[in-house]
Design a protein around this motif. Sequence first.
Motif, PDB file in Angstrom:
ATOM      1  N   ALA A 163       0.836  -1.213   0.000  1.00  0.00           N
ATOM      2  CA  ALA A 163       0.000   0.000   0.000  1.00  0.00           C
ATOM      3  C   ALA A 163       0.863   1.252   0.000  1.00  0.00           C
ATOM      4  O   ALA A 163       0.606   2.207  -0.749  1.00  0.00           O
ATOM      5  N   ARG A 164       1.894   1.253   0.842  1.00  0.00           N
ATOM      6  CA  ARG A 164       2.756   2.446   0.962  1.00  0.00           C
ATOM      7  C   ARG A 164       3.428   2.779  -0.371  1.00  0.00           C
ATOM      8  O   ARG A 164       3.665   3.948  -0.678  1.00  0.00           O
ATOM      9  N   PHE A 193       2.216   2.564  -3.343  1.00  0.00           N
ATOM     10  CA  PHE A 193       1.287   3.372  -4.147  1.00  0.00           C
ATOM     11  C   PHE A 193       1.101   4.767  -3.549  1.00  0.00           C
ATOM     12  O   PHE A 193       0.955   5.747  -4.289  1.00  0.00           O
ATOM     13  N   GLU A 194       1.123   4.856  -2.240  1.00  0.00           N
ATOM     14  CA  GLU A 194       1.024   6.180  -1.609  1.00  0.00           C
ATOM     15  C   GLU A 194       2.212   7.051  -1.999  1.00  0.00           C
ATOM     16  O   GLU A 194       2.046   8.236  -2.314  1.00  0.00           O
ATOM     17  N   CYS A 229       2.234   8.485  -5.508  1.00  0.00           N
ATOM     18  CA  CYS A 229       1.345   9.650  -5.632  1.00  0.00           C
ATOM     19  C   CYS A 229       1.928  10.901  -4.981  1.00  0.00           C
ATOM     20  O   CYS A 229       1.450  12.013  -5.234  1.00  0.00           O
ATOM     21  N   LEU A 230       2.949  10.743  -4.142  1.00  0.00           N
ATOM     22  CA  LEU A 230       3.574  11.905  -3.500  1.00  0.00           C
ATOM     23  C   LEU A 230       4.628  12.573  -4.382  1.00  0.00           C
ATOM     24  O   LEU A 230       5.140  13.648  -4.053  1.00  0.00           O
ATOM     25  N   ASP A 288      -0.844  15.003 -12.653  1.00  0.00           N
ATOM     26  CA  ASP A 288      -1.721  13.889 -12.288  1.00  0.00           C
ATOM     27  C   ASP A 288      -1.767  12.842 -13.402  1.00  0.00           C
ATOM     28  O   ASP A 288      -1.863  11.643 -13.140  1.00  0.00           O
ATOM     29  N   GLU A 289      -1.698  13.296 -14.628  1.00  0.00           N
ATOM     30  CA  GLU A 289      -1.709  12.366 -15.762  1.00  0.00           C
ATOM     31  C   GLU A 289      -0.536  11.400 -15.658  1.00  0.00           C
ATOM     32  O   GLU A 289      -0.678  10.186 -15.837  1.00  0.00           O
ATOM     33  N   LYS A 325       1.159  10.681 -12.959  1.00  0.00           N
ATOM     34  CA  LYS A 325       1.033   9.831 -11.769  1.00  0.00           C
ATOM     35  C   LYS A 325       0.129   8.641 -12.027  1.00  0.00           C
ATOM     36  O   LYS A 325       0.396   7.527 -11.576  1.00  0.00           O
ATOM     37  N   VAL A 326      -0.977   8.880 -12.744  1.00  0.00           N
ATOM     38  CA  VAL A 326      -1.886   7.769 -13.060  1.00  0.00           C
ATOM     39  C   VAL A 326      -1.145   6.723 -13.893  1.00  0.00           C
ATOM     40  O   VAL A 326      -1.247   5.518 -13.643  1.00  0.00           O
ATOM     41  N   VAL A 332       1.168   4.822 -11.605  1.00  0.00           N
ATOM     42  CA  VAL A 332       0.425   3.857 -10.790  1.00  0.00           C
ATOM     43  C   VAL A 332       0.104   2.612 -11.620  1.00  0.00           C
ATOM     44  O   VAL A 332       0.259   1.475 -11.164  1.00  0.00           O
ATOM     45  N   GLN A 333      -0.321   2.842 -12.858  1.00  0.00           N
ATOM     46  CA  GLN A 333      -0.666   1.707 -13.730  1.00  0.00           C
ATOM     47  C   GLN A 333       0.559   0.830 -14.008  1.00  0.00           C
ATOM     48  O   GLN A 333       0.478  -0.395 -14.000  1.00  0.00           O
ATOM     49  N   ALA A 360       1.383  -1.139 -10.812  1.00  0.00           N
ATOM     50  CA  ALA A 360       0.403  -2.197 -10.559  1.00  0.00           C
ATOM     51  C   ALA A 360       0.628  -3.373 -11.509  1.00  0.00           C
ATOM     52  O   ALA A 360       0.621  -4.538 -11.102  1.00  0.00           O
ATOM     53  N   LYS A 361       0.863  -3.057 -12.775  1.00  0.00           N
ATOM     54  CA  LYS A 361       1.107  -4.117 -13.767  1.00  0.00           C
ATOM     55  C   LYS A 361       2.367  -4.905 -13.376  1.00  0.00           C
ATOM     56  O   LYS A 361       2.395  -6.139 -13.477  1.00  0.00           O
ATOM     57  N   CYS A 407       3.617  -5.329 -10.398  1.00  0.00           N
ATOM     58  CA  CYS A 407       3.343  -6.163  -9.219  1.00  0.00           C
ATOM     59  C   CYS A 407       2.621  -7.449  -9.618  1.00  0.00           C
ATOM     60  O   CYS A 407       2.958  -8.537  -9.127  1.00  0.00           O
TER      61      CYS A 407
END
Lengths: 321, 321
Positions: B116-117, B119-120, B123-124, B129-130, B132-133, B136-137, B140-141, B143
Amino acid sequence: MSELSPYLESVAKEIDRMIDRYFVDKAGELNKASAHLLAAGGKRLRPAVVMLAADAVKHGSSDDIMHAALALEVTHTFTLIHDDIMDDDNLRRGVQTVHTKWDMPTGILAGDVLYARAFEHICLAKSTDEAKVKAVQMLAKACADICEGQHMDMSFEHRTDVSEGEYMEMVRKKTGVLYAAAAGIGAVLAGGNAVQVKALYSFGLNTGIAFQIQDDLIDLLTPSEKSGKDRASDLREGKQTIIMIKAREKGLDLLKYRHELSEADINTAIKELTDAGVLDEVKKIATDLVTASNRHLSLLPASRERQLLMDIGEYFVTRSY
Amino acid sequence: MSELSPYLESVAKEIDRMIDRYFVDKAGELNKASAHLLAAGGKRLRPAVVMLAADAVKHGSSDDIMHAALALEVTHTFTLIHDDIMDDDNLRRGVQTVHTKWDMPTGILAGDVLYARAFEHICLAKSTDEAKVKAVQMLAKACADICEGQHMDMSFEHRTDVSEGEYMEMVRKKTGVLYAAAAGIGAVLAGGNAVQVKALYSFGLNTGIAFQIQDDLIDLLTPSEKSGKDRASDLREGKQTIIMIKAREKGLDLLKYRHELSEADINTAIKELTDAGVLDEVKKIATDLVTASNRHLSLLPASRERQLLMDIGEYFVTRSY
């Protein structure tokens, strides 16, 4: 509440369809293990909260954020798979748990895969990137809190003196924050402002805690035939539930029931707890939480969806299984 | 390569400081368990790749995305904690593994908290934002792929016929994708365009695979005094490494070494593998991957950081421990 049941059924149907598409129909043994519990049914309450929160903020927006609704169910399922390993439980939702059907390593990995997929699906929602980043942050914070809550819950097993404050903190983290994140994420992805997001987050948090308290009551009060679970297992295991804690405050020692229990034993315990006013007090804690959560919702304009959210809160504390 | 060592040391120092601040200095037993392996040192290579990729795209941008560099180390550590449970290993980086110092449930949760951390912290990062998204993707992929790679690796334990293709697929997922994500995330958060992000992603993927192949060579060739690890453990366990697979292709059966091995046994195996050309061939696979990864980098303008990335690739396949 007559509208709630058909609404929940339609959400469950839609989420089940997405689960088939994105999880069940994937090749490979690890994907099968990941999909196993996800496909075993469930009320899909968290997705419903995501969608209702979105529609309560902006009517019709739930269609765009179905992936986020799915993400919340996926997150919930990942925590169940890992919890089942920690508690070494064999059955869940009427099917074998992942680590017993496969093995412990596959159980860990199956949960870890779902964890990743939850973040992928959040990002697939149709919304602004700004909102998606906030949604990711809310989900990540919720996941960290859930771990903390589960850790607290396990640490309570070795104790007989858990306070109401500690119990509430544990339940807030273990159950409350994911409902809070569900409502908050729905609101933020639908374009809600900070006040609306906070109101829906607080609604989710309060009703989530109430949900868990009702679970404690159901364990004691609902016959096995109806709940499909082992009745009074908390009592038999001497678990530090809110009932146990409130009873202790009133001088009742429920630890004497920590053994195999007959129907008569359970009825004696219920009578004792009723006479001392414990059950009424526990029920009041749950209903007060729902009242508080409705107050948060009053910040939103009246709508069918706002009413359905209130109905969900009501359902959480009146359900008997 | 004279510049690489001081650069890596300065990155490690900075990441260690952030680990102290955001993980070690937190109260609570679960946070302690989460910080344990993270604080036990390590070369912090993935954070270095994040930062160099960012600076190679836009000079000076790495300062803004330190949180993302940290996120990659946190992700790597979560996978190690869970892997140690699956393999039931006792030691890692010279300290007790989390599930042996605490217990299995705490190990699962400690890994889940770090997950979880990560991903947190992504985002920091200071970026759009574009971006960052997208980051994140990518994370996640990666992981999800790592889980798949670990699952493949475990399934190989019951087999003696793993092909080179299967091995490469496993290593790509288990080790390659996280280096790929490190470079890709650095690039995207620094504002890189699609071509640059893809080039850096491919660089990370190739060097990451080369890194793992070199690990297989080190296990056989580096004396324990130098590596700090149990020498030739792969050979003794009959592990399906690229060395084992290439040897099989040439008619050598390394499975005969699946027992306690003396120094002399190991030297016999090395001679046999050298004479048959296996070791040269394996080394060539690794260096070819680094050559390919450098070709991807040639899409970027020449810079000190681009050179340091090439140096990292070179270091990956020349290190002896």
